[in-house]
Design an enzyme around this catalytic site. Structure first.
Site, mmCIF file in Angstrom:
data_model
loop_
_atom_site.group_PDB
_atom_site.id
_atom_site.type_symbol
_atom_site.label_atom_id
_atom_site.label_comp_id
_atom_site.label_asym_id
_atom_site.label_seq_id
_atom_site.Cartn_x
_atom_site.Cartn_y
_atom_site.Cartn_z
ATOM 1 N N HIS A 45 11.342 13.280 18.523
ATOM 2 C CA HIS A 45 11.086 13.453 19.948
ATOM 3 C C HIS A 45 9.913 14.835 19.723
ATOM 4 O O HIS A 45 8.988 14.702 20.325
ATOM 5 C CB HIS A 45 12.067 13.998 20.846
ATOM 6 C CG HIS A 45 13.066 12.797 21.140
ATOM 7 N ND1 HIS A 45 12.452 11.671 21.540
ATOM 8 C CD2 HIS A 45 14.559 12.828 20.989
ATOM 9 C CE1 HIS A 45 13.729 10.810 21.638
ATOM 10 N NE2 HIS A 45 14.917 11.468 21.403
ATOM 11 N N LEU A 96 -8.831 12.588 33.877
ATOM 12 C CA LEU A 96 -7.704 11.797 33.473
ATOM 13 C C LEU A 96 -6.617 12.278 34.359
ATOM 14 O O LEU A 96 -6.448 13.306 34.647
ATOM 15 C CB LEU A 96 -7.323 12.080 32.009
ATOM 16 C CG LEU A 96 -6.149 11.155 31.679
ATOM 17 C CD1 LEU A 96 -6.430 9.792 31.546
ATOM 18 C CD2 LEU A 96 -5.671 11.701 30.102
ATOM 19 N N GLU A 115 -2.561 -6.530 29.782
ATOM 20 C CA GLU A 115 -2.432 -7.050 28.390
ATOM 21 C C GLU A 115 -1.549 -6.192 27.508
ATOM 22 O O GLU A 115 -1.723 -4.873 27.991
ATOM 23 C CB GLU A 115 -3.729 -6.936 28.043
ATOM 24 C CG GLU A 115 -4.869 -8.001 28.843
ATOM 25 C CD GLU A 115 -4.894 -9.264 28.733
ATOM 26 O OE1 GLU A 115 -4.440 -9.603 27.446
ATOM 27 O OE2 GLU A 115 -5.148 -10.032 29.258
ATOM 28 N N ASP A 151 7.833 4.757 21.967
ATOM 29 C CA ASP A 151 9.142 4.294 21.412
ATOM 30 C C ASP A 151 9.063 4.510 19.909
ATOM 31 O O ASP A 151 7.980 4.417 19.172
ATOM 32 C CB ASP A 151 9.251 2.814 21.564
ATOM 33 C CG ASP A 151 10.581 2.466 21.507
ATOM 34 O OD1 ASP A 151 11.671 3.332 21.358
ATOM 35 O OD2 ASP A 151 10.721 1.204 21.103
HETATM 36 C C1 FPP Z 1 11.872 6.552 22.887
HETATM 37 O O1 FPP Z 1 12.179 6.557 21.574
HETATM 38 C C2 FPP Z 1 11.625 7.950 23.531
HETATM 39 C C3 FPP Z 1 11.986 8.474 24.444
HETATM 40 C C4 FPP Z 1 13.097 8.066 25.188
HETATM 41 C C5 FPP Z 1 11.511 9.703 24.673
HETATM 42 C C6 FPP Z 1 10.134 9.841 24.854
HETATM 43 C C7 FPP Z 1 9.619 11.265 24.683
HETATM 44 C C8 FPP Z 1 8.659 11.816 23.952
HETATM 45 C C9 FPP Z 1 7.764 11.240 23.483
HETATM 46 C C10 FPP Z 1 8.685 13.141 23.889
HETATM 47 C C11 FPP Z 1 8.897 13.679 24.964
HETATM 48 C C12 FPP Z 1 7.758 14.010 25.995
HETATM 49 C C13 FPP Z 1 7.813 14.738 27.008
HETATM 50 C C14 FPP Z 1 6.500 14.971 27.851
HETATM 51 C C15 FPP Z 1 8.870 15.287 27.334
HETATM 52 P P1 FPP Z 1 13.764 6.285 21.060
HETATM 53 O O2 FPP Z 1 14.330 7.702 21.083
HETATM 54 O O3 FPP Z 1 14.324 5.531 21.817
HETATM 55 O O4 FPP Z 1 13.412 5.975 19.589
HETATM 56 P P2 FPP Z 1 14.196 4.961 18.833
HETATM 57 O O5 FPP Z 1 13.909 3.468 19.686
HETATM 58 O O6 FPP Z 1 13.847 4.861 17.509
HETATM 59 O O7 FPP Z 1 15.829 5.576 18.855
#
Ligand code: FPP
Length: 263
Positions: free
Chosen positions: A57, A151, A227, A40
């Site tokens: 991202h 893994l 946890e 996140d």
């Molecule tokens: C949450 O951050 C993240 C996501 C919804 C996407 C997670 C994706 C990645 C880490 C990269 C992609 C990885 C792959 C394998 C495709 P957010 O966008 O909700 O952040 P915010 O809460 O700050 O808005």
């Protein structure tokens, strides 16, 4: 590599903890077998730098690469990363499409390295609802890495904990309906075996960066005794030493599973 070039331009905090010292502090006999991560904070990370969310991202993928490598090096069995939830479709179409492209790019570029490191790629979620290009890239990665024994990287994609439980209930109800199963035989184990995570141990450690303190519909059944470790950095700033700190913190916890301690 384009992805590495772009992300190397982003400023990241200096390493404040000595990784080697942390590595030595880990009890290799008490490693969590399964770690789950809610990746996140990508959007906020980017916005705070005046950049579009998409670059957050992209930077998040770099963290994913580093963390997968570390888990593989130290001998973690399963790493489940929340990459796209059943609720994420509500985001602007452009962001959804960017995330799907990033997934395909990640899989295509990383699969060789993952395979070299004996990582088995798996995914959980309603994969059949993902765009065709994402399904094809996933199938190619599954196929190439299916015999690996290190893994297991479990990507949660179009994943929702409630949807997963609903799917399990439908599966079990159909077995009862077709007389393969009696209602009296429904128990915890059958439910576990009907989830997307069938055959995997429950996560012992859940990590959520970004300072948020929610489950967000992630692994609702499996997290019963997990946890939690909250990190106050955004996912793109989450580095190897953050994971090591989380594991050390986990190893200091006393887990009672509803019972009493042994003393
Ligand atoms: C949450 O951050 C993240 C996501 C919804 C996407 C997670 C994706 C990645 C880490 C990269 C992609 C990885 C792959 C394998 C495709 P957010 O966008 O909700 O952040 P915010 O809460 O700050 O808005």
């Amino acid at each position: 590599m384009m992805l590495r070039k772009i992300t190397s331009l982003f400023s990241r905090p200096k390493v404040t903890a000595d990784e080697n010292t942390l590595l030595q502090s880990i009890d290799r006999n008490k490693l969590p077998q399964h770690i789950a991560i809610i990746m996140d904070g990508n959007g906020r990370w980017a916005q705070r730098r005046g950049m579009p969310r998409s670059l957050g991202h992209r930077a998040g993928v770099e963290s994913l690469r580093n963390i997968v490598k570390l888990c593989s090096e130290i001998g973690i069995g399963y790493l489940t990363c929340y990459a796209f939830s059943t609720e994420n479709w509500k985001r602007p179409q452009k962001e959804v499409s960017y995330l799907m492209d990033l997934l395909v790019e990640y899989l295509e570029k990383e699969v060789v390295e993952l395979h070299k490191n004996n990582v088995r790629v798996n995914a959980i979620g309603r994969l059949e609802e993902l765009p065709q290009r994402a399904q094809e890239a996933l199938q190619a990665a599954f196929q190439k890495t299916k015999n690996n024994t290190g893994l297991t990287l479990n990507l949660a994609l179009n994943y929702g904990g409630r949807t997963e439980i609903t799917d399990a209930v439908i599966k079990i109800a159909n077995m009862v309906k077709s007389n393969e199963m009696e209602v009296a035989n429904i128990n915890d184990k059958l439910i576990c075996d009907s989830l997307y995570t069938a055959g995997m141990p429950d996560p012992e450690l859940l990590i959520r960066p970004s300072g948020e303190c929610r489950i967000s519909n992630f692994l609702l059944w499996q997290l019963a005794y997990t946890e939690f470790w909250l990190a106050d950095v955004m996912w793109p700033d989450f580095q190897r030493y953050h994971l090591l700190q989380a594991i050390i913190g986990f190893q200091r916890r006393e887990r009672r599973f509803g019972g009493l301690n042994k003393k």
